[in-house]
Write an enzyme that holds these catalytic residues in place. Structure first.
Site, PDB file in Angstrom:
ATOM      1  N   HIS A  39      52.777 121.249  -3.868  1.00  0.00           N
ATOM      2  CA  HIS A  39      51.966 122.176  -3.090  1.00  0.00           C
ATOM      3  C   HIS A  39      50.576 122.346  -3.687  1.00  0.00           C
ATOM      4  CE1 HIS A  39      55.749 124.286  -1.215  1.00  0.00           C
ATOM      5  NE2 HIS A  39      55.722 122.982  -1.030  1.00  0.00           N
ATOM      6  N   ASP A  85      57.071 122.065  -5.242  1.00  0.00           N
ATOM      7  CA  ASP A  85      56.287 123.293  -5.102  1.00  0.00           C
ATOM      8  C   ASP A  85      54.955 123.092  -5.824  1.00  0.00           C
ATOM      9  OD1 ASP A  85      55.530 126.114  -4.835  1.00  0.00           O
ATOM     10  OD2 ASP A  85      57.645 126.496  -4.475  1.00  0.00           O
TER      11      ASP A  85
END
Length: 389
Positions: free
Chosen positions: A235, A212
């Site tokens: 991310h 993430d």
């Protein structure tokens, strides 16, 4: 490290002296907590809690609470610390955190030890994203800091957290450096460092590769400096998300500089929900290198990751004074700059200078996209024609 002077008294508290075993099987959390409590009430100016090398200490969820008597609380992690293997070992505990530090001033945690969150059992749970059972589904953060002041984290290695590896909340004057954080690219919600409600935070010289956000800077945060971070997989580095559930959220005075992002799903991102209020402003991205990144530069004011029940609202987060400078690299998508701003307020004073991003596909033309974005650009390819030149 803080140099306390030659005359400063210090006292050491070895967890082995308080009954810890370090065989990786015995629950050592009571011994750690007893050692912490003894260190916390010490009359010394500096208390040193030592976690010795060549051992692995199994800890169930535990909170190390302050305020403490010493001016400095120093935790030296030379050995390894491991979470329980099974989710059932969390039964009876709050599942939002594994190792928590609360209301501690002058806390320093350093060392070469590994903090292993044993998160794989949590990642595969089918209930992830189920709001009715969110705490169980999303798992605990590995290291949580709540209302900590003058906090230093240095040299630690964190792996495979069930959720965020480091969660920083309502804290100030924090330095995080020389940290190595890793989890598989497929592990959900395993942010590297989450910062919320915190001020004067400096994150530098670290590697973060997770499933993430490498770093997420969320509501109530200001005066955040992120420098010399290598990010990927993950991310990217994000501001937000902000404004979920109609919340009033603010972020300002953030600098992200001298960072490299490699193979990340997004690069540098600002993400806000429709229907919230507040602002994200005075944010600078400088000297950023992208290597095969999806969506390198993105402002997404229509953030709705599930794509279910997404709404267009009349209220929204105001985004302004955002600077992108000396940014270059490659993208696996051809939309390399995406400024999707709120339909009612738009984004104001967006500045791009010396930004050069190309497609990894030979002869593929990269392009930019804008909606309701206002500002200027110079020395930028692809051109951002919705902005003034």
């Amino acid at each position: 490290m803080v140099n306390c002077g030659a005359s400063t008294a210090s006292t050491s508290f070895d967890v082995l002296s308080y009954g810890a075993v370090g065989d990786g099987k015995t629950d050592d959390s009571p011994a750690f907590l007893e050692a912490w409590n003894a260190a916390c009430i010490s009359s010394s100016k500096l208390s040193i809690l030592t976690v010795p090398a060549k051992k692995t200490f199994l800890l169930k969820p535990v909170t190390f609470s302050g305020p403490c008597q010493p001016e400095y609380m120093y935790v030296l992690v030379s050995g390894n610390i491991a979470a329980p293997n099974s989710m059932t070992d969390y039964s009876g505990y709050q599942t939002n955190s594994w190792l928590a530090f609360s209301n501690v001033s002058g806390l320093m945690i350093t060392g070469t030890g590994i903090i292993d969150g044993k998160g794989s059992g949590w990642w595969s749970q089918p209930c992830i994203g189920n709001a009715s059972n969110a705490a169980t589904c999303t798992g605990p953060a590995a290291l949580t800091f709540y209302r900590c002041t003058r906090l230093v984290l240095n040299g630690l290695r964190l792996v495979n957290s069930p959720r965020s590896h480091i969660a920083l909340t309502s804290s100030q004057f924090v330095t995080i450096s020389n940290i190595h954080i890793s989890a598989p690219a497929t592990s959900p919600n395993t942010d590297g460092i989450d910062i919320s409600g915190s001020t004067h935070v400096y994150v530098r010289d670290s590697f973060i590769g997770t499933g993430d956000d490498c770093i997420a800077i969320s509501a109530g945060s200001s005066h955040i400096n992120v420098t010399r971070i290598t990010c990927g997989p993950g991310h990217g580095i994000s501001i937000g998300s902000l404004g979920a559930h109609g919340e009033n959220d603010t972020v300002e005075n953030v600098t992200v500089q001298n960072c490299t992002l490699k193979g990340t799903m997004t690069g540098v991102r600002i993400k806000t929900w429709q229907g919230g209020s507040g602002y994200a402003r005075k944010i600078t991205f400088n000297k950023i290198r992208f290597i095969r990144v999806d969506n390198p530069i993105i402002i997404d004011q229509y953030y709705c990751p599930t794509q279910i029940g997404c709404k267009n609202e009349t209220s929204g987060i105001r985004v302004s004074d955002i600077s992108y400078s000396v940014i270059y690299g490659t993208s696996v998508t051809d939309k390399v700059i995406n400024l999707s701003c709120d339909q009612n307020f738009g984004c104001s004073n967006i500045v791009l200078d010396h930004v050069y991003i190309t497609s990894t596909v030979p002869n593929k033309k990269a392009y930019s996209y804008c909606f309701n974005a206002h500002g200027k650009y110079s020395h930028t390819r692809p051109a951002v024609t919705c902005l003034l030149k």
